[in-house]
Design an enzyme around this catalytic site. Structure first.
Site, PDB file in Angstrom:
ATOM      1  CB  THR A 123      -0.907  -0.010   1.254  1.00 55.38           C
ATOM      2  OG1 THR A 123      -1.465   1.287   1.439  1.00 55.38           O
ATOM      3  CG2 THR A 123      -0.135  -0.371   2.523  1.00 55.38           C
ATOM      4  CG  ASP A 124      -1.121   4.956  -0.958  1.00 52.34           C
ATOM      5  OD1 ASP A 124      -1.649   4.327  -0.017  1.00 52.34           O
ATOM      6  OD2 ASP A 124      -1.743   5.797  -1.640  1.00 52.34           O
ATOM      7  CD  GLU A 125      -3.205   3.367   4.541  1.00 53.02           C
ATOM      8  OE1 GLU A 125      -2.946   3.164   5.733  1.00 53.02           O
ATOM      9  OE2 GLU A 125      -4.357   3.290   4.070  1.00 53.02           O
ATOM     10  CE1 TYR A 150      -3.392  -2.760   5.822  1.00 50.86           C
ATOM     11  CE2 TYR A 150      -3.297  -0.396   5.393  1.00 50.86           C
ATOM     12  CZ  TYR A 150      -3.341  -1.704   4.929  1.00 50.86           C
ATOM     13  OH  TYR A 150      -3.331  -1.945   3.573  1.00 50.86           O
ATOM     14  CE  LYS A 154      -0.064  -4.670   3.002  1.00 53.91           C
ATOM     15  NZ  LYS A 154      -0.443  -5.987   2.421  1.00 53.91           N
TER      16      LYS A 154
HETATM   17  P1  NAD Z   1      -9.893  -7.265   2.400  1.00 56.30           P
HETATM   18  O1  NAD Z   1      -9.882  -7.038   3.861  1.00 56.30           O
HETATM   19  O2  NAD Z   1     -11.107  -6.937   1.608  1.00 56.30           O
HETATM   20  O3  NAD Z   1      -9.532  -8.794   2.074  1.00 56.30           O
HETATM   21  C1  NAD Z   1      -8.525  -9.486   2.742  1.00 56.30           C
HETATM   22  C2  NAD Z   1      -8.669 -10.976   2.418  1.00 56.30           C
HETATM   23  O4  NAD Z   1      -7.575 -11.682   3.033  1.00 56.30           O
HETATM   24  C3  NAD Z   1      -9.963 -11.601   2.963  1.00 56.30           C
HETATM   25  O5  NAD Z   1     -10.530 -12.454   1.985  1.00 56.30           O
HETATM   26  C4  NAD Z   1      -9.493 -12.399   4.178  1.00 56.30           C
HETATM   27  O6  NAD Z   1     -10.317 -13.537   4.449  1.00 56.30           O
HETATM   28  C5  NAD Z   1      -8.088 -12.798   3.747  1.00 56.30           C
HETATM   29  N1  NAD Z   1      -7.191 -13.046   4.887  1.00 56.30           N
HETATM   30  C6  NAD Z   1      -6.915 -12.185   5.922  1.00 56.30           C
HETATM   31  N2  NAD Z   1      -6.042 -12.755   6.772  1.00 56.30           N
HETATM   32  C7  NAD Z   1      -5.740 -13.975   6.262  1.00 56.30           C
HETATM   33  C8  NAD Z   1      -4.885 -15.034   6.665  1.00 56.30           C
HETATM   34  N3  NAD Z   1      -4.167 -14.953   7.806  1.00 56.30           N
HETATM   35  N4  NAD Z   1      -4.806 -16.148   5.880  1.00 56.30           N
HETATM   36  C9  NAD Z   1      -5.522 -16.246   4.742  1.00 56.30           C
HETATM   37  N5  NAD Z   1      -6.361 -15.287   4.313  1.00 56.30           N
HETATM   38  C10 NAD Z   1      -6.467 -14.162   5.063  1.00 56.30           C
HETATM   39  O7  NAD Z   1      -8.616  -6.463   1.843  1.00 56.30           O
HETATM   40  P2  NAD Z   1      -8.421  -5.649   0.489  1.00 56.30           P
HETATM   41  O8  NAD Z   1      -8.884  -4.264   0.677  1.00 56.30           O
HETATM   42  O9  NAD Z   1      -8.908  -6.463  -0.621  1.00 56.30           O
HETATM   43  O10 NAD Z   1      -6.819  -5.596   0.448  1.00 56.30           O
HETATM   44  C11 NAD Z   1      -6.083  -6.659  -0.156  1.00 56.30           C
HETATM   45  C12 NAD Z   1      -4.610  -6.328  -0.125  1.00 56.30           C
HETATM   46  O11 NAD Z   1      -4.382  -5.107  -0.838  1.00 56.30           O
HETATM   47  C13 NAD Z   1      -4.042  -6.090   1.270  1.00 56.30           C
HETATM   48  O12 NAD Z   1      -2.750  -6.646   1.309  1.00 56.30           O
HETATM   49  C14 NAD Z   1      -3.989  -4.575   1.405  1.00 56.30           C
HETATM   50  O13 NAD Z   1      -2.979  -4.191   2.287  1.00 56.30           O
HETATM   51  C15 NAD Z   1      -3.676  -4.189  -0.019  1.00 56.30           C
HETATM   52  N6  NAD Z   1      -4.105  -2.835  -0.425  1.00 56.30           N
HETATM   53  C16 NAD Z   1      -5.403  -2.448  -0.264  1.00 56.30           C
HETATM   54  C17 NAD Z   1      -5.809  -1.198  -0.734  1.00 56.30           C
HETATM   55  C18 NAD Z   1      -7.254  -0.751  -0.610  1.00 56.30           C
HETATM   56  O14 NAD Z   1      -7.573   0.356  -1.038  1.00 56.30           O
HETATM   57  N7  NAD Z   1      -8.159  -1.542  -0.067  1.00 56.30           N
HETATM   58  C19 NAD Z   1      -4.883  -0.351  -1.336  1.00 56.30           C
HETATM   59  C20 NAD Z   1      -3.551  -0.774  -1.476  1.00 56.30           C
HETATM   60  C21 NAD Z   1      -3.186  -2.027  -1.027  1.00 56.30           C
HETATM   61  O1  TDX Z   2     -16.763   6.380   7.730  1.00 57.60           O
HETATM   62  C1  TDX Z   2     -15.691   6.845   7.336  1.00 57.60           C
HETATM   63  N1  TDX Z   2     -15.528   8.187   7.245  1.00 57.60           N
HETATM   64  C2  TDX Z   2     -14.381   8.776   6.809  1.00 57.60           C
HETATM   65  O2  TDX Z   2     -14.286  10.013   6.747  1.00 57.60           O
HETATM   66  C3  TDX Z   2     -14.592   5.982   6.938  1.00 57.60           C
HETATM   67  C4  TDX Z   2     -14.726   4.482   7.028  1.00 57.60           C
HETATM   68  C5  TDX Z   2     -13.439   6.588   6.483  1.00 57.60           C
HETATM   69  N2  TDX Z   2     -13.321   7.933   6.420  1.00 57.60           N
HETATM   70  C6  TDX Z   2     -12.091   8.531   5.870  1.00 57.60           C
HETATM   71  C7  TDX Z   2     -10.794   8.011   6.418  1.00 57.60           C
HETATM   72  C8  TDX Z   2      -9.852   8.118   5.219  1.00 57.60           C
HETATM   73  O3  TDX Z   2      -9.326   9.448   5.144  1.00 57.60           O
HETATM   74  O4  TDX Z   2     -12.076   8.176   4.473  1.00 57.60           O
HETATM   75  C9  TDX Z   2     -10.761   7.897   4.017  1.00 57.60           C
HETATM   76  C10 TDX Z   2     -10.704   6.484   3.467  1.00 57.60           C
HETATM   77  O5  TDX Z   2     -10.847   5.598   4.560  1.00 57.60           O
HETATM   78  P1  TDX Z   2     -10.737   3.984   4.404  1.00 57.60           P
HETATM   79  O6  TDX Z   2     -11.720   3.526   3.393  1.00 57.60           O
HETATM   80  O7  TDX Z   2     -10.761   3.403   5.755  1.00 57.60           O
HETATM   81  O8  TDX Z   2      -9.306   3.851   3.696  1.00 57.60           O
HETATM   82  P2  TDX Z   2      -7.802   4.231   4.144  1.00 57.60           P
HETATM   83  O9  TDX Z   2      -7.657   4.326   5.599  1.00 57.60           O
HETATM   84  O10 TDX Z   2      -7.388   5.400   3.303  1.00 57.60           O
HETATM   85  O11 TDX Z   2      -7.024   2.896   3.663  1.00 57.60           O
HETATM   86  C11 TDX Z   2      -7.363   2.246   2.414  1.00 57.60           C
HETATM   87  O12 TDX Z   2      -6.423   2.540   1.409  1.00 57.60           O
HETATM   88  C12 TDX Z   2      -5.125   2.033   1.567  1.00 57.60           C
HETATM   89  C13 TDX Z   2      -7.438   0.725   2.605  1.00 57.60           C
HETATM   90  O13 TDX Z   2      -8.397   0.432   3.618  1.00 57.60           O
HETATM   91  C14 TDX Z   2      -6.094   0.148   2.939  1.00 57.60           C
HETATM   92  O14 TDX Z   2      -6.173  -1.254   3.007  1.00 57.60           O
HETATM   93  C15 TDX Z   2      -5.125   0.539   1.862  1.00 57.60           C
HETATM   94  O15 TDX Z   2      -3.837   0.116   2.198  1.00 57.60           O
END
Ligand code: NAD
Ligand code: TDX
Length: 334
Positions: A123-125, A150, A154
Site C-alpha cells: 500500500t502507499d500508506e 495497519y 504492511k
Molecule cells: P480485504 O480485507 O477486503 O480482504 C482481505 C482478504 O484476506 C480476505 O478475503 C481475508 O479472508 C483474507 N485473509 C486475511 N487474513 C488472512 C490469513 N491470515 N490467511 C488467509 N487469508 C487471510 O482487503 P483488500 O482491501 O482487498 O486488500 C487486499 C490487499 O491489498 C491487502 O494486502 C492490502 O494491504 C492491499 N491494499 C489495499 C488497498 C485498498 O484500497 N483496499 C490499497 C492498497 C493495497
Molecule cells: O466512515 C468513514 N468516514 C471517513 O471520513 C470511513 C470508514 C473513512 N473515512 C475517511 C478516512 C480516510 O481518510 O475516508 C478515508 C478512506 O478511509 P478507508 O476507506 O478506511 O481507507 P484508508 O484508511 O485510506 O485505507 C485504504 O487505502 C489504503 C485501505 O483500507 C487500505 O487497506 C489501503 O492500504
C-alpha cells in the site's frame, strides 16, 4: 506467462477482483485461491468462475504445514491476504501483526523452499502522509514512514520481502497501490460505508474536517497493473500503482450524495481517526514508462456511479455485514 499461481486473500475485495481479472483475460493461467475467510473474506466473491481454472483452498497463510502441501507445483504467489482496515488496527493491532507480518514471513519461507516467484501486494500508506500543499508525490525512492498499526505491519512485511530477495535471491517484486474502489469492497471502508448508509436511511459519517486526500484507483486498474508487474516487472524492484485520482473525502462524499439524490449537507461529522494520515499521492511514472501500463478507468465520477449501482443491485451481498460493522463504529464514536 505464469501457468499456475496462488492468490492469497482471493476472497477479499481486491484479491477477488484480481481473480476475476485473470479468469477473464488470461484463461491459460490456473489460479489457486488461498483464503482464511475472515470477517472480510466472502466465498461469494469468486462464485461462478470456471472450476477448472479457479480452485479454492480454505486456509491460513500462517499455516506452514498447509503451505508445504499447496505451494509445490505453482510458479508464482501473488500475496493479497491481509488485515486491511486502519480503524480495526487501532482498536486491536494483534491480528495485523499475525496475518500481515507473520503471514508474509511464512509465505516467503515457502516461496524460498520451493523456488517460487513472489509478488507482494502493498500500500502507499507505508510512505506515511504528505501535506496538502506538498508538490511532491510518493515515488519508489520515498522513505518508509508508516503511521498506523495497519500501515506499519504492511511496511514490516515489505521489509521482509526486500530482505528475502537480497539475502536469499528470492524472485520478488513489490507493488504499493493507492486507495481502491469498485465492487466487492467491505462495507467498513469509506465509499461502501457511505453508499450503504444512504441505501439504509442512515446519514453518512465524515471523519475530522473531511479534507484528508486519498488517491483513488479503480480495482480493475490495480489488477491490470499487478499482472503487468508479475509478468514483465524487474525482479527485486518496487512499483507504485496509482491513476492520478487525488480527491478529498468531502468531495467524494458530495459526489456520492449527488449521484444518490441527497442534499449536499445530509451527513454527520464524527470523531477523527487517531493519527489520521492527511494525504496520499502516487507518482506512477516508473510503472507507466517501464511496463507501458495505463489505467482504463480515468473518469472517477463514472467509476463511482457504477460502484454505487453495484451496491444498489447487490444488497444480498453486503446486508449480512452491515449491522455488525455499524455497531462497531458506533462503539468507537464514528
Ligand atoms: P480485504 O480485507 O477486503 O480482504 C482481505 C482478504 O484476506 C480476505 O478475503 C481475508 O479472508 C483474507 N485473509 C486475511 N487474513 C488472512 C490469513 N491470515 N490467511 C488467509 N487469508 C487471510 O482487503 P483488500 O482491501 O482487498 O486488500 C487486499 C490487499 O491489498 C491487502 O494486502 C492490502 O494491504 C492491499 N491494499 C489495499 C488497498 C485498498 O484500497 N483496499 C490499497 C492498497 C493495497
Ligand atoms: O466512515 C468513514 N468516514 C471517513 O471520513 C470511513 C470508514 C473513512 N473515512 C475517511 C478516512 C480516510 O481518510 O475516508 C478515508 C478512506 O478511509 P478507508 O476507506 O478506511 O481507507 P484508508 O484508511 O485510506 O485505507 C485504504 O487505502 C489504503 C485501505 O483500507 C487500505 O487497506 C489501503 O492500504
Amino acid at each position: 506467462m505464469p501457468k499456475n499461481i496462488i492468490v492469497t486473500g482471493g476472497c477479499g475485495f481486491i484479491g477477488s477482483n484480481f481473480v476475476h481479472y485473470v479468469a477473464k483475460n488470461h484463461p491459460e493461467t490456473h489460479v489457486t485461491v488461498l483464503d482464511a475467510l475472515t470477517y472480510a473474506g466472502n466465498i461469494e466473491n469468486i462464485k461462478g468462475l470456471p472450476a477448472d481454472r479457479v480452485e479454492f483452498v480454505h486456509g491460513n497463510i500462517c499455516d506452514a504445514e498447509l503451505l508445504d502441501k499447496i505451494v509445490p507445483g505453482h510458479d508464482a504467489i501473488v500475496h493479497y491476504a491481509a488485515e486491511s482496515h486502519n480503524d480495526n488496527s487501532i482498536a486491536d493491532p494483534e491480528p495485523f501483526i499475525q496475518s500481515n507480518i507473520v503471514g508474509t514471513y511464512r509465505l516467503l519461507e515457502a516461496a524460498r523452499k520451493y523456488d517460487v516467484r513472489y509478488h507482494q501486494i502493498s500500500t502507499d500508506e507505508v510512505y506515511g502522509d504528505l501535506a496538502l500543499d506538498d508538490s511532491h508525490r510518493f515515488t519508489p525512492e520515498s522513505p518508509y514512514r508508516p503511521s498506523s498499526p495497519y500501515s506499519s505491519s504492511k511496511a514490516s512485511a515489505d521489509m521482509l520481502v526486500r530482505a528475502w530477495h537480497r539475502t536469499y535471491g528470492l524472485k520478488t517484486t513489490i507493488s504499493n497501490c493507492s486507495n481502491n474502489y469498485g465492487p466487492y469492497q467491505h462495507v467498513e471502508k469509506f465509499i461502501p460505508r457511505q453508499v450503504t448508509n444512504i441505501l439504509d436511511g442512515i446519514r453518512p459519517k465524515l471523519y475530522g474536517n473531511g479534507l484528508n486526500v486519498r488517491d483513488w484507483i479503480h480495482t480493475e486498474d490495480h489488477s491490470s497493473a499487478v499482472w503487468a508487474i508479475l509478468t514483465k516487472g524487474r525482479i527485486g524492484e518496487t512499483y507504485l500503482i496509482g491513476a492520478n485520482g487525488e480527491r478529498n473525502n468531502l468531495d467524494v462524499l458530495h459526489d456520492i450524495l449527488r449521484v444518490m439524490g441527497q442534499p449536499e449537507d445530509a451527513f454527520d461529522w464524527v470523531r477523527d481517526r487517531p493519527g489520521h494520515d492527511r494525504r496520499y499521492a502516487i507518482d506512477p511514472t516508473k510503472l507507466m514508462t517501464e511496463l507501458g501500463w495505463k489505467p482504463k478507468h480515468t473518469d472517477f465520477e463514472s467509476g463511482l456511479k457504477q460502484t454505487i449501482q453495484w451496491y444498489t443491485d447487490n444488497e444480498d451481498w453486503w446486508r449480512p455485514a452491515k449491522a455488525a460493522t455499524e455497531a462497531k463504529y458506533k462503539k468507537q464514536g464514528q
